[in-house]
Design a protein around this motif. Structure first.
Motif, PDB file in Angstrom:
ATOM      1  N   SER A  88       2.821  35.631   6.862  1.00  0.00           N
ATOM      2  CA  SER A  88       2.753  36.593   7.952  1.00  0.00           C
ATOM      3  C   SER A  88       4.058  36.572   8.759  1.00  0.00           C
ATOM      4  CB  SER A  88       1.574  36.286   8.864  1.00  0.00           C
ATOM      5  OG  SER A  88       1.837  35.134   9.646  1.00  0.00           O
ATOM      6  N   GLU A  99       4.294  36.260  11.926  1.00  0.00           N
ATOM      7  CA  GLU A  99       4.196  35.203  12.941  1.00  0.00           C
ATOM      8  C   GLU A  99       4.597  33.848  12.358  1.00  0.00           C
ATOM      9  OE1 GLU A  99       1.806  37.497  12.322  1.00  0.00           O
ATOM     10  OE2 GLU A  99       1.866  38.636  14.206  1.00  0.00           O
ATOM     11  N   ARG A 100       4.159  33.571  11.162  1.00  0.00           N
ATOM     12  CA  ARG A 100       4.485  32.284  10.516  1.00  0.00           C
ATOM     13  C   ARG A 100       5.979  32.188  10.207  1.00  0.00           C
ATOM     14  NH1 ARG A 100       1.841  30.094   4.951  1.00  0.00           N
ATOM     15  NH2 ARG A 100       3.337  28.452   4.624  1.00  0.00           N
ATOM     16  N   LEU A 101       6.542  33.273   9.675  1.00  0.00           N
ATOM     17  CA  LEU A 101       7.974  33.290   9.405  1.00  0.00           C
ATOM     18  C   LEU A 101       8.769  33.086  10.691  1.00  0.00           C
ATOM     19  CD1 LEU A 101      10.439  33.727   7.576  1.00  0.00           C
ATOM     20  CD2 LEU A 101      10.131  36.196   7.938  1.00  0.00           C
ATOM     21  N   ALA A 114       7.843  31.590  13.429  1.00  0.00           N
ATOM     22  CA  ALA A 114       7.695  30.199  13.858  1.00  0.00           C
ATOM     23  C   ALA A 114       8.577  29.279  13.027  1.00  0.00           C
ATOM     24  CB  ALA A 114       6.226  29.776  13.769  1.00  0.00           C
ATOM     25  N   ASP A 115       8.654  29.538  11.722  1.00  0.00           N
ATOM     26  CA  ASP A 115       9.459  28.697  10.829  1.00  0.00           C
ATOM     27  C   ASP A 115      10.950  28.752  11.160  1.00  0.00           C
ATOM     28  OD1 ASP A 115       7.171  27.924   9.494  1.00  0.00           O
ATOM     29  OD2 ASP A 115       7.546  29.167   7.721  1.00  0.00           O
ATOM     30  N   ASN A 161      10.923  35.074  17.802  1.00  0.00           N
ATOM     31  CA  ASN A 161       9.720  35.754  18.259  1.00  0.00           C
ATOM     32  C   ASN A 161       9.381  36.939  17.372  1.00  0.00           C
ATOM     33  OD1 ASN A 161       9.512  34.081  20.581  1.00  0.00           O
ATOM     34  ND2 ASN A 161      11.107  35.295  21.547  1.00  0.00           N
TER      35      ASN A 161
END
Length: 117
Positions: free
Chosen positions: A1, A3-5, A7-8, A12
């Motif tokens: 997703s 969001e996950r990318l 975060a990685d 934002n």
């Protein structure tokens, strides 16, 4: 997703609505859609008013080489990069993977550019 990318890689996530409202700013704005590609060359995925919020604008479209988005980004003072750069970069990497030889990236870029003129 997304969001996950985000975060990685430590950034934002924002949606198109927030972008269009001018609520998002950042280092790079990347268009990875076909908006602005021939024959719809006068279309842009975002309004010009939001472009000063970004340092660099990348457009994956390669035909035309300079899209409306890139023209407007340049006028707004952004550094721009076009889809030909990505197209040639991907081809060069594929060439190297399949042949175990360095790709003639400059020649490849010249051929792509001349075929798009």
């Amino acid at each position: 997703s997304a969001e996950r990318l985000a975060a990685d890689v430590g950034c934002n996530v924002g949606d198109l609505e927030a972008l269009l409202k001018g609520e998002i700013q950042g280092d790079v704005l990347a268009n990875t859609t076909s908006v602005g590609m021939y024959p719809n060359v006068e279309h842009s995925p975002v309004p010009a008013e939001i472009l000063p919020a970004f340092l660099v604008v990348f457009d994956a479209v390669y035909n035309p080489k300079i899209t409306r988005l890139l023209r407007e980004a340049s006028a707004a003072g952004c550094v721009t990069a076009n889809g030909v750069d990505m197209f040639v970069g991907q081809a060069a990497e594929q060439f190297a993977l399949f042949t175990n030889t360095s790709a003639p990236a400059d020649l490849m870029a010249e051929i792509v550019s001349s075929s798009l003129n």
